[in-house]
Design a protein around this motif. Structure first.
Motif, PDB file in Angstrom:
ATOM      1  N   GLU A  96       0.820  -1.206   0.000  1.00 46.70           N
ATOM      2  CA  GLU A  96       0.000   0.000   0.000  1.00 46.70           C
ATOM      3  C   GLU A  96       0.857   1.259   0.000  1.00 46.70           C
ATOM      4  O   GLU A  96       0.606   2.194  -0.762  1.00 46.70           O
ATOM      5  N   SER A  97       1.870   1.302   0.846  1.00 41.78           N
ATOM      6  CA  SER A  97       2.695   2.506   0.951  1.00 41.78           C
ATOM      7  C   SER A  97       3.476   2.758  -0.331  1.00 41.78           C
ATOM      8  O   SER A  97       3.617   3.905  -0.771  1.00 41.78           O
ATOM      9  N   ALA A  98       3.965   1.694  -0.966  1.00 43.22           N
ATOM     10  CA  ALA A  98       4.716   1.866  -2.219  1.00 43.22           C
ATOM     11  C   ALA A  98       3.795   2.367  -3.324  1.00 43.22           C
ATOM     12  O   ALA A  98       4.178   3.246  -4.114  1.00 43.22           O
ATOM     13  N   ALA A  99       2.592   1.823  -3.401  1.00 40.10           N
ATOM     14  CA  ALA A  99       1.648   2.252  -4.429  1.00 40.10           C
ATOM     15  C   ALA A  99       1.260   3.712  -4.228  1.00 40.10           C
ATOM     16  O   ALA A  99       1.190   4.484  -5.193  1.00 40.10           O
ATOM     17  N   ILE A 100       1.015   4.100  -2.981  1.00 41.61           N
ATOM     18  CA  ILE A 100       0.650   5.492  -2.689  1.00 41.61           C
ATOM     19  C   ILE A 100       1.805   6.420  -3.025  1.00 41.61           C
ATOM     20  O   ILE A 100       1.615   7.482  -3.635  1.00 41.61           O
ATOM     21  N   GLU A 101       2.997   6.030  -2.662  1.00 38.74           N
ATOM     22  CA  GLU A 101       4.182   6.866  -2.931  1.00 38.74           C
ATOM     23  C   GLU A 101       4.400   7.038  -4.437  1.00 38.74           C
ATOM     24  O   GLU A 101       4.618   8.145  -4.913  1.00 38.74           O
ATOM     25  N   LYS A 159       3.839  10.326  -9.503  1.00 36.56           N
ATOM     26  CA  LYS A 159       3.374  10.414 -10.887  1.00 36.56           C
ATOM     27  C   LYS A 159       2.391  11.568 -11.062  1.00 36.56           C
ATOM     28  O   LYS A 159       2.467  12.306 -12.042  1.00 36.56           O
ATOM     29  N   LEU A 160       1.489  11.738 -10.111  1.00 35.14           N
ATOM     30  CA  LEU A 160       0.476  12.787 -10.208  1.00 35.14           C
ATOM     31  C   LEU A 160       0.955  14.124  -9.656  1.00 35.14           C
ATOM     32  O   LEU A 160       0.218  15.102  -9.707  1.00 35.14           O
ATOM     33  N   LYS A 161       2.154  14.142  -9.109  1.00 38.55           N
ATOM     34  CA  LYS A 161       2.727  15.373  -8.533  1.00 38.55           C
ATOM     35  C   LYS A 161       1.811  15.941  -7.449  1.00 38.55           C
ATOM     36  O   LYS A 161       1.480  17.110  -7.433  1.00 38.55           O
ATOM     37  N   THR A 162       1.396  15.076  -6.561  1.00 38.01           N
ATOM     38  CA  THR A 162       0.541  15.476  -5.455  1.00 38.01           C
ATOM     39  C   THR A 162       1.093  14.871  -4.173  1.00 38.01           C
ATOM     40  O   THR A 162       2.039  14.105  -4.189  1.00 38.01           O
ATOM     41  N   PRO A 212       1.195  12.526  -0.780  1.00 38.65           N
ATOM     42  CA  PRO A 212       0.703  11.191  -0.428  1.00 38.65           C
ATOM     43  C   PRO A 212      -0.576  11.250   0.420  1.00 38.65           C
ATOM     44  O   PRO A 212      -1.370  10.310   0.410  1.00 38.65           O
ATOM     45  N   GLN A 213      -0.778  12.349   1.138  1.00 36.97           N
ATOM     46  CA  GLN A 213      -1.990  12.489   1.952  1.00 36.97           C
ATOM     47  C   GLN A 213      -3.243  12.503   1.075  1.00 36.97           C
ATOM     48  O   GLN A 213      -4.290  11.966   1.464  1.00 36.97           O
ATOM     49  N   LYS A 214      -3.159  13.121  -0.103  1.00 38.38           N
ATOM     50  CA  LYS A 214      -4.317  13.143  -0.998  1.00 38.38           C
ATOM     51  C   LYS A 214      -4.620  11.746  -1.526  1.00 38.38           C
ATOM     52  O   LYS A 214      -5.779  11.371  -1.658  1.00 38.38           O
ATOM     53  N   ILE A 215      -3.572  10.983  -1.809  1.00 42.26           N
ATOM     54  CA  ILE A 215      -3.775   9.619  -2.284  1.00 42.26           C
ATOM     55  C   ILE A 215      -4.356   8.767  -1.153  1.00 42.26           C
ATOM     56  O   ILE A 215      -5.256   7.956  -1.372  1.00 42.26           O
ATOM     57  N   THR A 216      -3.859   8.969   0.065  1.00 45.32           N
ATOM     58  CA  THR A 216      -4.400   8.255   1.222  1.00 45.32           C
ATOM     59  C   THR A 216      -5.866   8.621   1.436  1.00 45.32           C
ATOM     60  O   THR A 216      -6.696   7.756   1.742  1.00 45.32           O
TER      61      THR A 216
END
Length: 179
Positions: free
Chosen positions: A18-23, A28-31, A33-37
């Protein structure tokens, strides 16, 4: 009016942490990690858009190990909350457009960098401070502006004043001009 869809988080791929995918997705999206979480917890990451665009977003998420699905958004009556939601959606659409444009630009730059020979890249990184050399100023042709005669300037000034006087008389006494 076309139907709008929203990308909703469905789960993580079992082969990716999970952490690797979020990172990786945040890079890639230049955002952040909190937004992805927050996306994995139910918040929206992309603005509602057409089905084709949402399917591309789902494919992008799948390439990073996140499973997502499409959810249809329903049109509601105009109320305060729907107006605020539409403003938020427009902002998210604008941010989504900017983000996708930045991703395309970054990919284009990476392609261009790969096409350049490695020697040119090294030369670009090595910048010398030759701008202070006097040789640069020797290359410029600094010719003094041509000198104009003061007599010509005074003559033009006198002609201008005479024309202004004739114009003033013509405006003040239009019956004299009619003769």
């Amino acid at each position: 009016m076309t139907d709008k869809y929203r990308v909703v988080f469905a789960g993580f791929d079992s082969s990716v942490s999970e952490s690797a995918a979020i990172e990786q997705l945040s890079l890639k999206l230049k955002t952040t990690p909190q937004k992805i979480t927050a996306f994995t917890q139910g918040k929206s990451l992309f603005a509602p858009s057409e089905k084709a665009k949402c399917l591309k977003q789902v494919k992008l998420l799948a390439s990073f190990g996140l499973h997502a699905k499409l959810q249809s958004t329903e049109s509601s009556a105009n109320s305060t909350s729907s107006i605020q939601n539409s403003k938020d959606e427009r902002i998210l659409e604008a941010l989504d457009y900017i983000t996708s444009s930045l991703i395309r630009i970054e990919e284009r730059l990476e392609e261009l960098e790969q096409r350049l020979p490695s020697q040119e890249i090294v030369k670009e990184n090595k910048v010398e401070d030759d701008w202070q050399d006097d040789d640069l100023f020797d290359e410029l042709e600094l010719d003094p502006p041509p000198k104009r005669s003061k007599k010509v300037q005074y003559g033009l000034g006198v002609v201008l004043i005479i024309l202004l006087i004739i114009l003033a008389i013509a405006l003040a006494f239009p019956e004299l001009v009619a003769l």
